[in-house]
Design an enzyme around this catalytic site. Sequence first.
Site, PDB file in Angstrom:
ATOM      1  N   HIS A 122       0.873  -1.180   0.000  1.00 15.86           N
ATOM      2  CA  HIS A 122       0.000   0.000   0.000  1.00 15.86           C
ATOM      3  C   HIS A 122       0.912   1.233   0.000  1.00 15.86           C
ATOM      4  O   HIS A 122       2.046   1.172   0.500  1.00 15.86           O
ATOM      5  CB  HIS A 122      -0.842  -0.049   1.280  1.00 15.86           C
ATOM      6  CG  HIS A 122      -1.859   1.036   1.390  1.00 15.86           C
ATOM      7  ND1 HIS A 122      -1.551   2.297   1.842  1.00 15.86           N
ATOM      8  CD2 HIS A 122      -3.188   1.042   1.129  1.00 15.86           C
ATOM      9  CE1 HIS A 122      -2.651   3.026   1.842  1.00 15.86           C
ATOM     10  NE2 HIS A 122      -3.660   2.298   1.418  1.00 15.86           N
ATOM     11  N   GLN A 201      -4.427  -5.005   7.072  1.00 12.60           N
ATOM     12  CA  GLN A 201      -5.479  -5.926   6.600  1.00 12.60           C
ATOM     13  C   GLN A 201      -5.413  -7.283   7.292  1.00 12.60           C
ATOM     14  O   GLN A 201      -6.205  -8.166   6.968  1.00 12.60           O
ATOM     15  CB  GLN A 201      -5.370  -6.124   5.069  1.00 12.60           C
ATOM     16  CG  GLN A 201      -5.551  -4.868   4.250  1.00 12.60           C
ATOM     17  CD  GLN A 201      -6.966  -4.271   4.324  1.00 12.60           C
ATOM     18  OE1 GLN A 201      -7.899  -4.880   4.837  1.00 12.60           O
ATOM     19  NE2 GLN A 201      -7.116  -3.047   3.842  1.00 12.60           N
ATOM     20  N   LYS A 224     -10.521  -0.034  10.555  1.00 11.56           N
ATOM     21  CA  LYS A 224     -10.757  -1.219   9.713  1.00 11.56           C
ATOM     22  C   LYS A 224     -11.137  -2.418  10.579  1.00 11.56           C
ATOM     23  O   LYS A 224     -11.231  -3.546  10.099  1.00 11.56           O
ATOM     24  CB  LYS A 224      -9.491  -1.560   8.912  1.00 11.56           C
ATOM     25  CG  LYS A 224      -9.122  -0.522   7.851  1.00 11.56           C
ATOM     26  CD  LYS A 224      -7.940  -1.025   7.052  1.00 11.56           C
ATOM     27  CE  LYS A 224      -7.194   0.085   6.334  1.00 11.56           C
ATOM     28  NZ  LYS A 224      -7.942   0.727   5.273  1.00 11.56           N
TER      29      LYS A 224
END
Length: 409
Positions: A122, A201, A224
């Site tokens: 990312h 993630q 998240k």
Amino acid sequence: MNIEKIREDFPILERKIHGKKLVYLDNAATTQKPMQVLGAINDYYTQHNANIHRGVHTMSEEASDMYDEAHKKVGKFINARHPFEETVFVRNATEAMNLVAYGYAMHNLRPGDEILSTVMEHHANIVPWQFLKENGIVVKHVDIHDNGTLNMDDLHEKMSEKTKIVTCVHASNVVGTINPVRDIAKMAHDYGAVFVLDGAQSVPHMPVDVRRLDCDFMAFSGHKMLSSTGSGSLYAKKEMLEKMHPFLGGGDMIREVHLQESKWNSLPWKFEAGTPDIASGIALGTAVDYLKKVGMGNVRKHDVNLLRYTFDKFSELDGSVIYGPHDPEARSGLVAFNLSGIHPHDTGSILDTEYGVAVRSGHHCAQPLTERLGQIATTRASFYIYNTEEEIDIMIEGLEKVKKIFGKK
Ligand code: C6P
């Protein structure tokens, strides 16, 4: 896992989008928030709102205790050895990475030293390292195989005595690949380098144990994993935080201030200058309570089940391609895909307007990876604990419609 019961905790899932029930499949960007987390924010603002670590009055002490306790919960959630001192609250994973670049790398690396990253990252794990080039630090990137897995031979080849930092994503936000980070950490340590993990993630989606992985730093975002935007964390081994220079200077990060010099506060406050996002920090503690109750092993199993179901459905969708490994066990709970000859933005906007399905289209802040895949963009569906097979069916129905609109068979 009782998905129906979980869904009751998320009032937003009842929302209608263009007259259709919302199907929220953009969880890799940010998740929805359960009543328990919204309640914690409400409770803080209606009962305890005060600045922390500054007042001797009741509410300031209450707010300080709640904020401190949230650090401990988050540190325990990832099995930090010193849950409180090794948990620095930041706004997001991006800020955590920048903190490592400015606080650690800027002060501990010398001209000619190398940072080894990957093409799978990312932007948050690419751009902060580029800033260091001004200091003569060299940044190299490990390639991937065409199936979206990391090229470990290339990693071996690029590692040398000059390598001082090795960094990679735990679970990719585009190809979904779960990297063998324990092996990579060991390799880094064998060369005397430190290992920086991007857990943005992975921490929300699977059990993550920083001691088992032996990472020196790990960045992740609270928003998240059910908490509010403005919450995130940097985990770092205590000895690393001690070696680090503060990034922001000001209130609360100091023990003593004189006109020409200052002494830093104890950990983790040395890295939390100024009034933090107190409510979001407390919310992150509540989010962790919620996830622990669900069980991170169950969260992972649910992702794998949804992935298996999605791959089955896509196998019947002619002209579709999913990027990354096709074994659900080897990837995290998202699929980035393309429909032949159709722009991902068209796919995303038709899914939204005709079916109420929220997906993300674009390079997902991983432009070098998207280019490495030979694409300019993809459409991405990303799952979380409240998503169901029925919702995937709705997305698939929508994709059939997209193909029809564009005259594809
Ligand atoms: N990816 C996505 O839609 P922030 O924005 O700082 O909370 O998280 C940055 C980040 C770092 N690493 C990985 C692997 C990520 O996926 C993200 C955020 C979102 O894919 C927003 S761009």
